[in-house]
Write an enzyme that holds these catalytic residues in place. Structure first.
Site, PDB file in Angstrom:
ATOM      1  N   ASP A  63       0.785  -1.449  -0.112  1.00  0.00           N
ATOM      2  CA  ASP A  63      -0.107   0.146  -0.227  1.00  0.00           C
ATOM      3  C   ASP A  63       0.776   1.174   0.010  1.00  0.00           C
ATOM      4  OD1 ASP A  63      -1.779  -1.963   0.206  1.00  0.00           O
ATOM      5  OD2 ASP A  63      -1.732  -1.644   2.655  1.00  0.00           O
ATOM      6  N   GLU A 279     -11.147   0.506  -3.513  1.00  0.00           N
ATOM      7  CA  GLU A 279     -10.820   1.151  -2.286  1.00  0.00           C
ATOM      8  C   GLU A 279      -9.561   1.715  -2.667  1.00  0.00           C
ATOM      9  OE1 GLU A 279      -9.161  -2.083   0.681  1.00  0.00           O
ATOM     10  OE2 GLU A 279      -7.991  -3.287  -1.808  1.00  0.00           O
TER      11      GLU A 279
END
Length: 379
Positions: A63, A279
């Site tokens: 991420d 997301e």
């Protein structure tokens, strides 16, 4: 991060053999590298070569939120750790508990792994799962934005995701967390974009394990759906946006939807899993165009849509990145050294969904501003 498991999904298309691997210098870590599937000859379980190599091999990272501060690149990733928790749809196997910042002076140069920048034990309101963070800078202060579960348990015995903020005078920390989460924040995956006029906006949200579907009316439903959103023929759930106040620690407005439209100007539907938002919002501006980028989750694409202002609506344009090895796809995009770069992650080093490694590759644009789709494999 975090959701229905499709083991080791990988892209199948072949790109030109002349495509170059972006060589990275890993952080020093003793002899661990020799035990890992690392280097230009490393192969995926399907026998494909990877387009790029992990930035570091001493820790597992995912991420990546990359930023350019004072001419250098700083990457704010989540810090994956080994756990015995089985993979599940809520992402409980992603049990990260602290952050460490990666830094480099250029893509391809040596990468430094910083010390612990923030630990969950030092966040008064948080209980667990320090998922994907982001960072920003203003007037001598660096801001670290992060999601974590609070201490109010839901039907699954888990806390509700909120978004916190911590500050430091150094881009690598240590950061000191505010005693409470940002008022009005919820879900996960904060990403802060600052426009040319100095106004900053936070984009956030993630469905399934990220709980965004439980906030339909702005109030948390502790008994709401976990994964079945039951709106395939309705407009897909949108990520959220809220302008930040000058203090960079609070919302100046009630969060609103970030709408993604199809080529006909109609909202992308919930059943359109190759185009709908899941997301990992990330926004950047190129010329006068705002690029809203995001992950599709269970179909494993990174997508982009474009608009003429930070709020949108944004019109869907295509895929940025085909599916990587592993389940999640979460990214960031920056300009540095006269080029644009895509930071992403896969599971090359571990072959486990919850132990990932951050990578980077060049991002290119066509004359019309479109982004040619990148294959994470060379052959």
């Amino acid at each position: 991060m975090r959701s229905r498991l499709l083991l080791l999904c990988a892209a199948t298309a072949i790109v030109s053999a002349s495509a170059a691997v972006i060589a990275q210098t890993p952080a020093k870590h003793g002899s661990k590298e020799a035990k890992l599937n690392y280097g230009p000859n490393a192969r995926s379980p399907e026998g494909k070569r990877y387009r790029s190599q992990p930035l570091v091999t001493s820790i597992y990272t995912a991420d990546p939120s990359a930023h350019v501060f004072n001419g250098n690149i700083y990457v704010y990733p989540s810090h994956d750790i080994e756990v015995a928790t089985p993979d599940d749809d809520l992402g409980n196997q992603y049990a990260m508990r602290d952050y460490r910042v990666l830094s480099m002076d250029r893509v391809g140069g040596p990468v430094t792994v910083g010390p612990i920048a923030l630990d969950v034990k030092d966040v008064p309101w948080a209980s667990q799962q320090m998922w994907a963070p982001d960072a920003a800078y203003k007037s001598g202060t660096y801001y670290l934005y992060f999601p974590a579960r609070d201490k109010q348990l839901d039907k699954n015995g888990l806390g509700t995701f909120r978004i916190g903020v911590a500050t430091s005078k150094s881009p690598t920390g240590p950061f000191k967390a505010d005693p409470k989460p940002i008022a009005g924040s919820y879900s996960m995956d904060p990403a802060v974009f600052t426009d040319a006029d100095g106004k900053s906006y936070m984009y956030f949200g993630g469905i399934w394990g990220g709980q965004l579907q439980r906030w339909k009316d702005g109030t948390f439903d502790p008994n709401g759906s976990d994964t079945d959103l039951m709106q395939d023929d309705k407009p897909a759930i949108s990520g959220r946006i809220a302008r930040l106040n000058a203090d960079m620690k609070s919302f100046a407005e009630t969060p609103r939807d970030v709408q993604i439209l199809d080529e006909s100007g109609k909202p992308v539907l919930g059943g359109d899993h190759e185009r709908r938002f899941f997301e990992a919002s990330w926004v950047f501006k190129r010329g006068n165009t705002y690029y809203y980028t995001y992950s599709t989750g269970d179909t494993h694409f990174l997508n982009y849509a474009t608009g003429n202002n930070p709020y949108g609506p944004f019109t869907y344009r295509g895929h940025i990145l085909k599916p990587v090895q592993g389940w999640t796809s979460h990214h960031s995009i920056i300009e540095h050294g006269g080029k644009w770069w895509l930071f992403y992650a896969d599971t090359q080093l571990s072959n486990k969904n919850h132990l990932r490694n951050v990578k980077v590759t060049e991002l290119k644009f066509a004359p019309d501003g479109s982004i040619p789709t990148i294959d994470p494999f060379l052959n």
